[in-house]
Design an enzyme around this catalytic site. Structure first.
Site, PDB file in Angstrom:
ATOM      1  N   PHE A   1      15.547  59.867 -22.770  1.00  0.00           N
ATOM      2  CA  PHE A   1      15.360  58.774 -23.717  1.00  0.00           C
ATOM      3  C   PHE A   1      14.324  57.827 -23.123  1.00  0.00           C
ATOM      4  O   PHE A   1      14.537  57.235 -22.063  1.00  0.00           O
ATOM      5  CB  PHE A   1      16.668  58.035 -23.996  1.00  0.00           C
ATOM      6  CG  PHE A   1      16.505  57.042 -25.112  1.00  0.00           C
ATOM      7  CD1 PHE A   1      16.522  57.458 -26.436  1.00  0.00           C
ATOM      8  CD2 PHE A   1      16.266  55.704 -24.846  1.00  0.00           C
ATOM      9  CE1 PHE A   1      16.323  56.560 -27.473  1.00  0.00           C
ATOM     10  CE2 PHE A   1      16.067  54.786 -25.873  1.00  0.00           C
ATOM     11  CZ  PHE A   1      16.092  55.222 -27.194  1.00  0.00           C
TER      12      PHE A   1
ATOM     13  N   GLU B   1       1.585  59.044 -34.856  1.00  0.00           N
ATOM     14  CA  GLU B   1       2.959  58.785 -34.422  1.00  0.00           C
ATOM     15  C   GLU B   1       3.004  58.557 -32.920  1.00  0.00           C
ATOM     16  O   GLU B   1       2.194  59.122 -32.169  1.00  0.00           O
ATOM     17  CB  GLU B   1       3.854  59.989 -34.755  1.00  0.00           C
ATOM     18  CG  GLU B   1       4.526  59.899 -36.120  1.00  0.00           C
ATOM     19  CD  GLU B   1       5.719  58.944 -36.116  1.00  0.00           C
ATOM     20  OE1 GLU B   1       5.708  57.972 -35.330  1.00  0.00           O
ATOM     21  OE2 GLU B   1       6.662  59.178 -36.884  1.00  0.00           O
ATOM     22  N   ASP B   2       3.966  57.777 -32.479  1.00  0.00           N
ATOM     23  CA  ASP B   2       4.173  57.627 -31.040  1.00  0.00           C
ATOM     24  C   ASP B   2       4.885  58.853 -30.471  1.00  0.00           C
ATOM     25  O   ASP B   2       4.565  59.317 -29.391  1.00  0.00           O
ATOM     26  CB  ASP B   2       4.950  56.335 -30.724  1.00  0.00           C
ATOM     27  CG  ASP B   2       6.204  56.172 -31.576  1.00  0.00           C
ATOM     28  OD1 ASP B   2       6.408  56.958 -32.517  1.00  0.00           O
ATOM     29  OD2 ASP B   2       6.981  55.242 -31.296  1.00  0.00           O
TER      30      ASP B   2
ATOM     31  N   ARG C   1       9.334  47.749 -26.455  1.00  0.00           N
ATOM     32  CA  ARG C   1       8.160  48.283 -27.146  1.00  0.00           C
ATOM     33  C   ARG C   1       6.855  47.865 -26.479  1.00  0.00           C
ATOM     34  O   ARG C   1       5.872  48.585 -26.515  1.00  0.00           O
ATOM     35  CB  ARG C   1       8.107  47.746 -28.585  1.00  0.00           C
ATOM     36  CG  ARG C   1       9.046  48.408 -29.550  1.00  0.00           C
ATOM     37  CD  ARG C   1       8.626  48.047 -30.964  1.00  0.00           C
ATOM     38  NE  ARG C   1       9.729  48.149 -31.899  1.00  0.00           N
ATOM     39  CZ  ARG C   1      10.115  49.281 -32.484  1.00  0.00           C
ATOM     40  NH1 ARG C   1       9.482  50.402 -32.223  1.00  0.00           N
ATOM     41  NH2 ARG C   1      11.115  49.282 -33.336  1.00  0.00           N
TER      42      ARG C   1
HETATM   43  C1  PRP Z   1      10.778  57.011 -34.033  1.00  0.00           C
HETATM   44  C2  PRP Z   1       9.329  57.387 -33.840  1.00  0.00           C
HETATM   45  C3  PRP Z   1       9.092  58.404 -34.907  1.00  0.00           C
HETATM   46  C4  PRP Z   1      10.437  59.091 -35.059  1.00  0.00           C
HETATM   47  C5  PRP Z   1      10.400  60.414 -34.384  1.00  0.00           C
HETATM   48  O1  PRP Z   1      10.830  56.018 -35.021  1.00  0.00           O
HETATM   49  O2  PRP Z   1       8.471  56.284 -33.944  1.00  0.00           O
HETATM   50  O3  PRP Z   1       8.723  57.806 -36.134  1.00  0.00           O
HETATM   51  O4  PRP Z   1      11.395  58.207 -34.441  1.00  0.00           O
HETATM   52  O5  PRP Z   1      11.655  61.009 -34.326  1.00  0.00           O
HETATM   53  P1  PRP Z   1      12.066  62.416 -34.960  1.00  0.00           P
HETATM   54  O6  PRP Z   1      10.956  63.417 -34.665  1.00  0.00           O
HETATM   55  O7  PRP Z   1      13.335  62.746 -34.202  1.00  0.00           O
HETATM   56  O8  PRP Z   1      12.284  62.244 -36.420  1.00  0.00           O
HETATM   57  P2  PRP Z   1      12.105  55.092 -35.317  1.00  0.00           P
HETATM   58  O9  PRP Z   1      12.853  55.638 -36.477  1.00  0.00           O
HETATM   59  O10 PRP Z   1      12.855  54.912 -34.036  1.00  0.00           O
HETATM   60  O11 PRP Z   1      11.487  53.739 -35.805  1.00  0.00           O
HETATM   61  P3  PRP Z   1      10.507  52.726 -35.066  1.00  0.00           P
HETATM   62  O12 PRP Z   1       9.187  53.420 -34.895  1.00  0.00           O
HETATM   63  O13 PRP Z   1      10.425  51.567 -35.990  1.00  0.00           O
HETATM   64  O14 PRP Z   1      11.131  52.388 -33.722  1.00  0.00           O
END
Ligand code: PRP
Length: 189
Positions: free
Chosen positions: A161, A108-109, A174
């Protein structure tokens, strides 16, 4: 008529070099723990594309690491187009191969409120992998709604953010090579 979106990068939080260093350290830890084993790096679309690619290549450069590195991806959406989490987690794209009997490392990022990773660990854990762990570049521990284990953490993210290195704001930023804070007053959602 729609208001034009004008956003500004306020400051760089993690430079390209800091990210590369963190990924290298994570790769060393993962290589040690998965030495001689086949591992599936399971990147979570879309944000984790960059960290998954860089982590896979860093791992591949370590001779004593995994015997095989497979790449797979799944898609989850939790933020929609807002700058705050909606709390909803949705699987929008499944893996291309079964993970049963495999050593799976979810990549995960960022982990923020924890709902996405928690959902993934539960959903993937039910598929009988040989093992399941998570590698996350940015741990943002300030707004957790659920406690979730993260075995490999790159950097601790401040309570801002952030965008860049996979993280977006309304599908922008991104592709930045660094992680930056976005100027808050320009948010429209
Ligand atoms: C972001 C990120 C994680 C998640 C983490 O994804 O890449 O998957 O949010 O957040 P949390 O711990 O609060 O659940 P996002 O839903 O923004 O989708 P993306 O990666 O396609 O931008």
């Amino acid at each position: 008529m729609t208001t034009p979106l004008v956003t500004t990068i306020e400051s760089v939080i993690f430079s390209e070099e800091a990210i590369a260093h963190a990924i290298e350290r994570m790769a060393q830890e993962i290589a040690r723990d998965y030495a001689g084993r086949e591992v599936v790096l399971l990147g979570v679309l879309k944000g984790a594309v960059f960290v998954t690619a860089d982590l896979a290549r860093a791992l591949d450069r370590i001779p004593q690491g995994p015997s095989k590195i497979e790449l797979d991806f799944l898609g989850v959406s939790s933020y929609g187009n807002a700058s705050r989490s909606s709390g909803e987690v949705r699987l929008v794209q499944d893996t291309s191969h079964s993970i049963e009997g495999k050593h799976v490392l979810v990549v995960e990022d960022i982990v923020d409120n924890g709902l996405t990773l928690s959902y993934l660990r539960m959903m993937l854990g039910a598929r009988a992998p040989a093992s399941l762990a998570a590698a996350v570049l940015l741990d943002k521990p300030f707004n957790r709604r659920v406690e979730v284990p993260v075995e490999y953490v790159g950097l601790t993210c401040p309570d801002e953010f952030v965008v860049g290195y996979g993280l977006d704001y309304q599908e922008r930023y991104r592709t930045l090579p660094y992680v930056a804070k976005l100027r808050a007053e320009t948010f429209t959602a």
